[in-house]
Scaffold this motif. Structure first.
Motif, mmCIF file in Angstrom:
data_model
loop_
_atom_site.group_PDB
_atom_site.id
_atom_site.type_symbol
_atom_site.label_atom_id
_atom_site.label_comp_id
_atom_site.label_asym_id
_atom_site.label_seq_id
_atom_site.Cartn_x
_atom_site.Cartn_y
_atom_site.Cartn_z
ATOM 1 N N HIS A 99 0.832 -1.222 0.000
ATOM 2 C CA HIS A 99 0.000 0.000 0.000
ATOM 3 C C HIS A 99 0.863 1.267 0.000
ATOM 4 O O HIS A 99 0.362 2.345 -0.288
ATOM 5 C CB HIS A 99 -0.999 0.004 1.174
ATOM 6 C CG HIS A 99 -0.410 -0.333 2.490
ATOM 7 N ND1 HIS A 99 -0.550 -1.565 3.068
ATOM 8 C CD2 HIS A 99 0.339 0.401 3.348
ATOM 9 C CE1 HIS A 99 0.081 -1.582 4.222
ATOM 10 N NE2 HIS A 99 0.625 -0.402 4.422
ATOM 11 N N ASN A 130 -9.379 0.287 3.004
ATOM 12 C CA ASN A 130 -8.492 0.220 4.171
ATOM 13 C C ASN A 130 -8.466 1.565 4.913
ATOM 14 O O ASN A 130 -8.393 2.620 4.295
ATOM 15 C CB ASN A 130 -7.072 -0.125 3.710
ATOM 16 C CG ASN A 130 -6.175 -0.559 4.846
ATOM 17 O OD1 ASN A 130 -6.559 -1.383 5.678
ATOM 18 N ND2 ASN A 130 -4.973 -0.011 4.895
ATOM 19 N N TYR A 236 -8.701 -1.633 9.496
ATOM 20 C CA TYR A 236 -7.929 -2.260 8.423
ATOM 21 C C TYR A 236 -8.814 -3.162 7.564
ATOM 22 O O TYR A 236 -9.696 -3.866 8.067
ATOM 23 C CB TYR A 236 -6.821 -3.150 8.996
ATOM 24 C CG TYR A 236 -5.606 -2.430 9.524
ATOM 25 C CD1 TYR A 236 -4.962 -1.459 8.783
ATOM 26 C CD2 TYR A 236 -5.066 -2.758 10.762
ATOM 27 C CE1 TYR A 236 -3.818 -0.823 9.266
ATOM 28 C CE2 TYR A 236 -3.928 -2.127 11.250
ATOM 29 C CZ TYR A 236 -3.314 -1.158 10.491
ATOM 30 O OH TYR A 236 -2.193 -0.530 10.963
ATOM 31 N N ARG A 238 -7.581 -5.945 4.768
ATOM 32 C CA ARG A 238 -6.404 -6.513 4.103
ATOM 33 C C ARG A 238 -6.773 -7.071 2.744
ATOM 34 O O ARG A 238 -7.844 -7.666 2.581
ATOM 35 C CB ARG A 238 -5.775 -7.667 4.921
ATOM 36 C CG ARG A 238 -5.542 -7.407 6.366
ATOM 37 C CD ARG A 238 -5.101 -6.031 6.664
ATOM 38 N NE ARG A 238 -3.677 -5.783 6.437
ATOM 39 C CZ ARG A 238 -3.150 -4.550 6.415
ATOM 40 N NH1 ARG A 238 -3.909 -3.483 6.544
ATOM 41 N NH2 ARG A 238 -1.860 -4.393 6.234
HETATM 42 C C1 BEZ Z 1 -1.716 -0.867 6.822
HETATM 43 O O1 BEZ Z 1 -2.758 -1.128 6.212
HETATM 44 O O2 BEZ Z 1 -0.993 -1.741 7.310
HETATM 45 C C2 BEZ Z 1 -1.322 0.548 6.926
HETATM 46 C C3 BEZ Z 1 -1.984 1.472 6.182
HETATM 47 C C4 BEZ Z 1 -1.609 2.787 6.257
HETATM 48 C C5 BEZ Z 1 -0.580 3.153 7.067
HETATM 49 C C6 BEZ Z 1 0.060 2.217 7.822
HETATM 50 C C7 BEZ Z 1 -0.296 0.905 7.769
#
Ligand code: BEZ
Length: 248
Positions: A99, A130, A236, A238
């Motif tokens: 990402h 996300n 989150y 994924r």
């Molecule tokens: C993640 O999805 O792991 C993530 C997304 C944005 C910033 C930091 C981590």
């Protein structure tokens, strides 16, 4: 984004811990060669190596490469957009990194150049939707200051269809690909998460203005991301995938 291994250890360790099940999806075998793409401080690279595979890690953050090297890992300072290693691998692994890639096309093309025919490419990163609540709150707070936060959105968060098409374009068959909502408790709270990962949104604000903005984001998010016990969650989602390299 500046990566600091000590800060990651204190506030971000849960990210590599949550990526551990991906190792079972890759199923590295003794004698195989595995590339850990954006290996960070090497916590998962170390577990990959415990399978008996020979593992190489690459990362573009000097502090992470130093931390991974200190674990005894063959870690190289390299930008995932410009992979250039003298070998092809049986497996390519990546956790919580894609990402951050501003040109995923270049990244996946490079991964395929380093994959043997039949190699598995396995990973997980932030997919479509996300941290949507967090992003929306940050954009709202920047909007109050006359800043176009949406234009600063730094992350690549594709749908499964979009990412499967990218894999196919570069010679990978996606055997498994899914979006997995995973509300994740944040051991050190949302303000710390924002300070650690949202720096690009807040660039140009001085320390006091930044602290005020983070407080406002926290206030906006409290009703949806903080439970009754005071535990904060990141929303989150994924994108998890397992793909196999076909001949170029
Ligand atoms: C993640 O999805 O792991 C993530 C997304 C944005 C910033 C930091 C981590």
């Amino acid at each position: 984004q500046i990566w600091n291994a000590g800060e990651y250890e204190s506030h971000g360790r849960f990210i590599s811990d949550l990526g551990a099940p991906l190792i079972d999806l890759l199923k590295p075998r003794p004698g195989e060669s595995v590339l850990d793409l954006a290996c960070g401080d090497g916590a998962l690279t170390e577990r990959l190596a415990a399978s008996g595979a020979r593992v190489v890690g690459v990362d573009n953050a000097p502090d992470f490469v130093a931390a991974a090297t200190a674990r005894g890992i063959d870690a190289r300072l390299m930008d995932a957009h410009a992979l250039d290693l003298p070998e092809r691998f049986d497996g390519i692994f990546t956790n919580a990194a894609l990402h951050w890639m501003h040109d995923p096309d270049a990244v996946v093309a490079g991964v395929h150049r380093h994959a043997r025919t039949g190699a598995r490419f396995v990973g997980e990163f932030g997919g479509f939707g996300n941290v949507a609540a967090i992003v929306t709150a940050v954009i709202a707070v920047l909007d109050r200051r006359g800043i176009d936060g949406a234009a600063r959105h730094p992350w690549y968060n594709p749908t499964t269809e979009e990412f499967a098409a990218l894999l196919a374009k570069h010679g990978f068959d996606a055997e498994d690909i899914a979006l997995i909502p995973r509300p994740t408790p944040l051991p050190t709270g949302i303000a710390q998460w924002i300070r650690m990962f949202c720096g690009l949104f807040f660039s140009g604000l001085d320390d006091d203005a930044r602290a005020d903005a983070v407080r406002e984001v926290e206030d906006l998010l409290r009703p949806s991301l903080c439970d009754r016990n005071g535990t904060w969650y990141a929303d989150y989602v994924r994108l998890r995938f397992r793909a196999v390299a076909v001949a170029a």
